[in-house]
Design a protein around this motif. Sequence first.
Motif, PDB file in Angstrom:
ATOM      1  N   UNK A 114      47.739  30.440  42.362  1.00  0.00           N
ATOM      2  CA  UNK A 114      48.058  31.509  43.639  1.00  0.00           C
ATOM      3  C   UNK A 114      46.744  32.010  44.120  1.00  0.00           C
ATOM      4  N   UNK A 115      47.035  32.933  44.884  1.00  0.00           N
ATOM      5  CA  UNK A 115      45.982  33.707  45.470  1.00  0.00           C
ATOM      6  C   UNK A 115      45.975  35.489  44.987  1.00  0.00           C
ATOM      7  N   UNK A 116      45.062  35.491  44.210  1.00  0.00           N
ATOM      8  CA  UNK A 116      45.123  36.948  43.459  1.00  0.00           C
ATOM      9  C   UNK A 116      43.759  37.528  43.336  1.00  0.00           C
ATOM     10  N   UNK A 117      43.620  38.707  43.803  1.00  0.00           N
ATOM     11  CA  UNK A 117      42.189  39.356  43.665  1.00  0.00           C
ATOM     12  C   UNK A 117      42.395  40.659  43.140  1.00  0.00           C
ATOM     13  N   UNK A 118      41.059  41.112  42.535  1.00  0.00           N
ATOM     14  CA  UNK A 118      40.931  42.570  41.935  1.00  0.00           C
ATOM     15  C   UNK A 118      39.790  42.972  42.959  1.00  0.00           C
ATOM     16  N   UNK A 119      40.112  44.116  43.477  1.00  0.00           N
ATOM     17  CA  UNK A 119      38.997  45.126  44.116  1.00  0.00           C
ATOM     18  C   UNK A 119      38.971  46.515  43.652  1.00  0.00           C
ATOM     19  N   UNK A 120      37.755  46.724  43.184  1.00  0.00           N
ATOM     20  CA  UNK A 120      37.399  47.887  42.536  1.00  0.00           C
ATOM     21  C   UNK A 120      36.238  48.869  43.306  1.00  0.00           C
ATOM     22  N   UNK A 121      36.387  49.954  43.316  1.00  0.00           N
ATOM     23  CA  UNK A 121      35.313  51.000  43.963  1.00  0.00           C
ATOM     24  C   UNK A 121      35.475  52.370  43.380  1.00  0.00           C
ATOM     25  N   UNK A 157      35.689  53.784  40.544  1.00  0.00           N
ATOM     26  CA  UNK A 157      36.687  53.618  39.184  1.00  0.00           C
ATOM     27  C   UNK A 157      38.211  53.407  39.471  1.00  0.00           C
ATOM     28  N   UNK A 158      38.295  53.188  41.121  1.00  0.00           N
ATOM     29  CA  UNK A 158      39.610  52.732  41.426  1.00  0.00           C
ATOM     30  C   UNK A 158      40.029  51.249  41.727  1.00  0.00           C
ATOM     31  N   UNK A 159      41.241  50.903  41.208  1.00  0.00           N
ATOM     32  CA  UNK A 159      41.291  49.542  41.550  1.00  0.00           C
ATOM     33  C   UNK A 159      42.569  49.078  42.508  1.00  0.00           C
ATOM     34  N   UNK A 160      42.153  48.176  43.261  1.00  0.00           N
ATOM     35  CA  UNK A 160      43.343  47.604  44.238  1.00  0.00           C
ATOM     36  C   UNK A 160      43.513  46.133  43.939  1.00  0.00           C
ATOM     37  N   UNK A 161      44.636  45.890  43.495  1.00  0.00           N
ATOM     38  CA  UNK A 161      44.868  44.114  43.192  1.00  0.00           C
ATOM     39  C   UNK A 161      45.776  43.738  44.584  1.00  0.00           C
ATOM     40  N   UNK A 162      45.454  42.433  44.868  1.00  0.00           N
ATOM     41  CA  UNK A 162      46.000  41.913  46.200  1.00  0.00           C
ATOM     42  C   UNK A 162      46.527  40.404  45.559  1.00  0.00           C
ATOM     43  N   UNK A 163      47.695  40.584  45.991  1.00  0.00           N
ATOM     44  CA  UNK A 163      48.619  39.215  45.787  1.00  0.00           C
ATOM     45  C   UNK A 163      49.050  38.427  47.157  1.00  0.00           C
ATOM     46  N   UNK A 164      48.379  37.346  47.364  1.00  0.00           N
ATOM     47  CA  UNK A 164      48.803  36.555  48.551  1.00  0.00           C
ATOM     48  C   UNK A 164      50.316  36.172  48.326  1.00  0.00           C
ATOM     49  N   UNK A 165      51.179  36.786  49.066  1.00  0.00           N
ATOM     50  CA  UNK A 165      52.584  36.606  48.943  1.00  0.00           C
ATOM     51  C   UNK A 165      53.198  35.323  49.688  1.00  0.00           C
ATOM     52  N   UNK A 166      54.261  34.935  49.180  1.00  0.00           N
ATOM     53  CA  UNK A 166      55.171  33.919  49.869  1.00  0.00           C
ATOM     54  C   UNK A 166      56.314  34.365  50.221  1.00  0.00           C
ATOM     55  N   UNK A 180      45.350  27.562  43.857  1.00  0.00           N
ATOM     56  CA  UNK A 180      44.509  28.779  44.304  1.00  0.00           C
ATOM     57  C   UNK A 180      43.417  28.292  45.205  1.00  0.00           C
ATOM     58  N   UNK A 181      43.571  27.249  46.073  1.00  0.00           N
ATOM     59  CA  UNK A 181      42.681  26.588  46.896  1.00  0.00           C
ATOM     60  C   UNK A 181      42.450  27.441  47.988  1.00  0.00           C
ATOM     61  N   UNK A 182      41.490  28.358  48.125  1.00  0.00           N
ATOM     62  CA  UNK A 182      41.569  29.117  49.478  1.00  0.00           C
ATOM     63  C   UNK A 182      41.096  28.373  50.525  1.00  0.00           C
ATOM     64  N   UNK A 183      39.983  27.383  50.385  1.00  0.00           N
ATOM     65  CA  UNK A 183      39.528  26.803  51.448  1.00  0.00           C
ATOM     66  C   UNK A 183      40.678  25.861  52.031  1.00  0.00           C
ATOM     67  N   UNK A 216      34.588  42.717  44.539  1.00  0.00           N
ATOM     68  CA  UNK A 216      35.664  41.741  44.566  1.00  0.00           C
ATOM     69  C   UNK A 216      35.796  40.653  43.427  1.00  0.00           C
ATOM     70  N   UNK A 217      36.653  40.450  43.011  1.00  0.00           N
ATOM     71  CA  UNK A 217      36.760  39.326  41.953  1.00  0.00           C
ATOM     72  C   UNK A 217      38.124  38.569  42.055  1.00  0.00           C
ATOM     73  N   UNK A 218      38.069  37.341  41.912  1.00  0.00           N
ATOM     74  CA  UNK A 218      39.279  36.347  41.959  1.00  0.00           C
ATOM     75  C   UNK A 218      39.728  36.467  40.384  1.00  0.00           C
ATOM     76  N   UNK A 219      41.225  36.480  40.458  1.00  0.00           N
ATOM     77  CA  UNK A 219      41.810  36.485  39.186  1.00  0.00           C
ATOM     78  C   UNK A 219      42.681  35.207  38.803  1.00  0.00           C
TER      79      UNK A 219
END
Length: 296
Positions: free
Chosen positions: A29-36, A38-47, A218-221, A293-296
Amino acid sequence: MLQRQISYFLAFTLLLLTIGASAAESDKGIFWKATKDDKTVYLLGSVHLATEDFYPLRTKIEQAYSNSDAIAVEADILAAEGDSLLQQRIMMESIYQSERTLKDELPPAIYSQLKSWMRKRSMPEAMFIRQRPAIAMISMSMIEMQAHGLNPELGIDRHFLQKAKKDGKSVLELEGVLQQFKMLNDLDNPALLFQQTLEQIGDISTFLPKLTSAWKRGDEEALNRLIILDGLTENPEYKPLYDTLFFNRNERMAEKIALKGPNYQSLFVIVGAGHLVGERSVIEFLGDTGYKLERL
């Protein structure tokens, strides 16, 4: 029927929504972790429409949700379904209030294609004639996707909204159903979106397997190419449409995430997969604001 379709407003573009297919714990899937700070934002590519065998989602995704203080979605469709006033406002803007009809709005060639599709799906013309282009397009998309076995009740955003309501987590809207609806109704050339929808419906049997495979890998391209780049290459005149549906929205959503994210130790964001891939994506805009940013 129209009210129910409006409740599933996120089904407005086949490019984003028709990744429904068999999935498994191993699917990336498409799943990311963004940190700044000491706070975290997870981002999930939905269907937004799926099938029962799409679940369970990866354990890492469900754990990220469990560890988050709140979720953010493009639009809280559960709240919209229970808001009768909002439903009335959308209904008033969905149907022509004058003698004008959809046939008056669309070029004859496009309307002829619509009639051909209606005959194929045994849909009466009276069902569409009073609808404005955006709503007619939503109706077509919903009917076509459900004909291919996809179920809006099983969408990933709905899955997590239901969990959040049950768990008492806060739900943030990055846009809102009415805002999205107005965006489509305010398009300078609604016939262009209607034409694109007709083209996507015509290619759905070959498009779906490609899109499904890319999401599972998880092929973003590949996703970026299928969702955005191929359309822009083949139809450069669609650029203003893509700016409205993707790039401008991506920037606004990223700004809101960056604004609201610091209020929570961990925020779980669910947006259409097409908003997280390629240039000028939500991910890229968040990176520009200092998120790691980090891909999970």
